[in-house]
Design a protein around this motif. Structure first.
Motif, PDB file in Angstrom:
ATOM      1  N   ILE A 142      18.881  10.650  56.129  1.00 33.40           N
ATOM      2  CA  ILE A 142      18.195  10.574  54.838  1.00 33.40           C
ATOM      3  C   ILE A 142      16.703  10.845  55.005  1.00 33.40           C
ATOM      4  O   ILE A 142      16.054  11.388  54.108  1.00 33.40           O
ATOM      5  CB  ILE A 142      18.455   9.208  54.155  1.00 33.40           C
TER       6      ILE A 142
ATOM      7  N   TYR B 255      15.001  13.411  50.750  1.00 38.71           N
ATOM      8  CA  TYR B 255      15.236  12.417  49.693  1.00 38.71           C
ATOM      9  C   TYR B 255      13.913  11.780  49.282  1.00 38.71           C
ATOM     10  O   TYR B 255      13.100  11.381  50.135  1.00 38.71           O
ATOM     11  CB  TYR B 255      16.199  11.355  50.211  1.00 38.71           C
TER      12      TYR B 255
ATOM     13  N   ALA C 167      20.535  12.584  48.881  1.00 35.65           N
ATOM     14  CA  ALA C 167      21.095  11.237  48.859  1.00 35.65           C
ATOM     15  C   ALA C 167      22.179  11.105  49.917  1.00 35.65           C
ATOM     16  O   ALA C 167      23.309  11.558  49.721  1.00 35.65           O
ATOM     17  CB  ALA C 167      21.657  10.916  47.475  1.00 35.65           C
TER      18      ALA C 167
END
Length: 718
Positions: A47, A52, A156
């Motif tokens: 991530i 993100y 995500a």
């Protein structure tokens, strides 16, 4: 008059919270590890690298910082919004973690941990506790025993799958959303796609499906405007109506769904049931479900990739007439053989078209397949000229080309791209597949023309068959939707009889709209004689008893009774034989009905499937159903378009069209009976085990049809 289709009772797919799963404002990782190679470390690493922009919250009570990101001792200490929490902890810590997430207002929790329903009764009980806790807070649960989810579009990451870190080898052609009941399958497909040009995004694995099921995710994806194609790996289904409703959303929104459903064999079904604690239903019922909702069922991973590729790159056909253009007679024969296997038509061109093709290149073979000869490799205008002539003539709905190795070797690489560009410019919406060995550059150049490129002619025709079948089912759905919009609401259906005999079963289906032959129940030999005399021709006599399902086995049926005297004798003989074989059976009399023989025997049936509810079966009677198993299925209820589709797709349907001088059968009456039976079956789901109308005689066109026998098997509640 047949009843219109009734609305199907359905358990709606539950998409609540799935926006937060695929587009969370903040992600917490419980069990976050400083080691980016561990299960608790990978989600954080991925991530961080994904771009993100939401909140990232590692939860680790032993560290103030994990992989350079501020860490928290517990999720309760997080001061930001957490929509998605990923639990990467041993099973013994899961309950307390779920409780903490609920208190913090988390919307979705993903549980990587194993040791739940897949392990047996104890694990199932633990899984139930997870659901109870989550339910108190209105929180959704993905898993347990899953690898999570990924939405690369916004970064995500909710997964530990190493596939996230694998780079694209081939620039992706298009996105295909993916939902899988197997984590390993999902991860492999993602990696495979990165090497072949398919971008599976978003993707998700459902694991044990304690809460979020494949059907929920499918319905969510089907309603997402950014999703064009959905791929799915399916092992089983516990909530058939939930899956059915999700597929209906995809069908309504015009989203192709490509499914690899495993468990066809007994061994495969057993393996699937033990893998993620899922249940495998009857494979014929799944086929019926997929047929009804336009799902493309494939037989292998490779075929799923090919179909998704063709849907992403190519155009959909408007019909099933295939034109085969090659520079090799042998390749053309291979293609024609496969077309027959796929149910595609390979029509011979009209004489006018053949003359036009001959005028372009006299040595060509101008049947179908069309053989352009080796001149194809020397003249870049030859192929587009032939394609243009064939498509302008309207002879073919789609084209498959066999171009050998022209896309691989000079000097033909440039020639084949130019030729196909000319063909595409002339016909921008035509479904065209090319088969050639090719360089990556040639393959991509042709794909940019919306022409899929395959390296094998058999594969190309097979995939054309799949997408053609999908396109035609899509057309039939649109036609059916338009037709049913003008129909009156479905009529109310009768109540099930309290006692099940042939007489009460026939009365029941007759009231529902299924035509039944005239009959009378008599209680004496004299009444039987009088009944035969009123008919004035051969009759059939049958014992009427709620305790005797198979009347012939007890001597309870006499056919071809031609006189009153024979009827009286047959009456007494039937009763004597029935009482001798079944002394305790209740006997309500003897049925007398005219012998009707001017038609084709078919069988209509309903089985109440434990997963999907009532499933209607149709086939020809006699040897066709008993030996050849020439039957088809649909889930109830359905409309007239679906009924006619069922009639057309059995192998023996030509019998109903009239053979050897026989008049065509009244298929409209047959279709109406199927619709009526589907409506009544849907209304009384779970109250019977089966309904059988056999034989159902379809008489000559304009003369209707008639049920000659019917049997309802009552559901016995333990």
């Amino acid at each position: 008059m047949p009843h219109p289709v009734a609305e199907a009772p359905a358990t709606a797919a539950n998409t609540r919270g799935l926006d937060a799963l695929f587009d969370p404002r903040g992600v917490a990782i419980l069990g976050a590890s400083s080691d980016p190679t561990k299960i608790g470390g990978r989600p954080l690493r991925f991530i961080k690298e994904s771009g993100y922009t939401g909140g990232i919250y590692p939860i680790n009570p032993k560290s103030d910082e994990v992989q350079g990101v501020k860490a928290y001792a517990s999720i309760e200490d997080v001061d930001g919004v957490v929509d998605l929490a990923v639990i990467a902890l041993p099973a013994k810590h899961v309950l307390s973690s779920v409780e903490s997430c609920g208190k913090q207002g988390v919307k979705v929790v993903t549980i990587f941990s194993a040791g739940f329903a897949e392990m047996g009764a104890e694990g199932l009980a633990l899984q139930g506790q997870v659901l109870e806790i989550a339910g108190r807070y209105g929180m959704r649960v993905l898993g347990p025993n899953c690898i999570g989810s990924m939405n690369a579009a916004n970064g995500a990451v909710g997964t530990f799958a190493a596939s996230v870190g694998v780079p694209f080898v081939v620039e992706p052609l298009a996105k295909v959303a993916l939902v899988s009941q197997s984590g390993a399958i999902a991860s492999e497909w993602v990696v495979n796609g990165k090497q072949t040009g398919l971008n599976f995004d978003p993707w998700l694995s459902t694991g044990n499906e304690a809460d979020i099921q494949l059907a929920d995710v499918l319905a969510h994806l089907a309603a997402d405007d950014s999703v064009e194609i959905i791929a799915a790996y399916l092992e089983g289904c516990r909530d058939g109506e939930r899956l059915r409703q999700a597929l209906a959303v995809a069908q309504e929104n015009g989203k192709p769904v490509v499914v690899l459903k495993v468990g066809r064999s007994e061994v495969g079904a057993t393996a699937a049931a033990s893998h993620t604690a899922s249940l495998v239903g009857s494979d014929q019922v799944f086929d019926a479900l997929f047929d009804q909702y336009g799902v493309i069922r494939v037989d292998s991973m490779a075929e799923l990739f090919d179909v998704c590729y063709a849907l992403s790159v190519g155009k959909l056909p408007q019909g099933d007439r295939l034109g085969i253009l090659t520079g090799s007679g042998g390749i053309g024969i291979i293609a024609a053989d496969e077309a027959a296997e796929q149910g595609l038509q390979v029509p011979t061109p009209s004489q006018a078209l053949q003359d036009e093709l001959k005028a372009i290149w006299p040595p060509a073979g101008v049947g179908n397949p069309v053989d352009l000869t080796a001149q194809l490799m020397n003249d870049e205008n030859l192929l587009p000229s032939f394609v243009d002539a064939c498509l302008k003539d309207g002879a073919f709905d789609s084209i498959v080309m066999g171009l050998t190795y022209m896309g691989l070797l000079e000097p033909w690489t440039d020639l084949v791209v130019r030729a196909l560009k000319l063909a595409r410019e002339a016909h921008p919406e035509a479904p065209i597949f090319a088969t050639t060995l090719s360089t990556p550059e040639v393959k991509r150049a042709v794909e940019e023309l919306n022409i899929p490129v395959f390296d094998d002619i058999t594969k190309a025709v097979q995939i054309m068959g799949r997408v053609t079948d999908y396109a035609l089912r899509r057309q039939r759905f649109e036609k059916s939707r338009a037709a049913e919009a003008t129909q009156a609401p479905a009529a109310s259906v009768p109540a099930l009889p309290e006692v099940f005999t042939e007489v009460t079963a026939k009365a029941f289906i007759s009231e529902a709209g299924v035509p039944v032959a005239p009959e009378v129940v008599v209680s004496s030999a004299a009444e039987a004689a009088a009944a035969q005399e009123r008919v004035g021709g051969p009759v059939v006599l049958k014992v009427v008893s709620p305790d005797i399902a198979h009347k012939t086995e007890v001597g309870g049926v006499v056919l071809g009774v031609a006189t009153p005297e024979e009827a009286a004798e047959a009456h007494d003989r039937i009763l004597e034989s029935a009482r001798r074989h079944e002394p305790d059976a209740r006997i309500d009399g003897v049925l007398v009905a005219p012998m009707i023989t001017d038609g084709i025997e078919t069988i209509l049936g309903v089985v109440d499937d434990p997963t999907f509810g009532p499933v209607v079966m149709f086939g020809l009677g006699g040897i066709f159903v008993e030996v050849l198993k020439d039957v088809t299925y649909r889930l109830a209820p359905f409309g007239l378009e679906t009924a006619h589709e069922m009639i057309r797709e059995i192998r023996g349907s030509a019998m109903l069209d009239g053979v050897r001088g026989a008049a065509p059968a009244d298929v409209d009456a047959l279709a109406g009976a199927l619709v009526a039976l589907s409506n009544v079956a849907a209304e009384h789901r779970s109250r019977f085990d089966s309904i059988e109308v056999n034989p159902f005689l379809v008489r000559p066109q304009g003369h209707g049809a008639a049920a000659l026998d019917a049997l309802i098997t009552e559901r016995v509640t333990p």
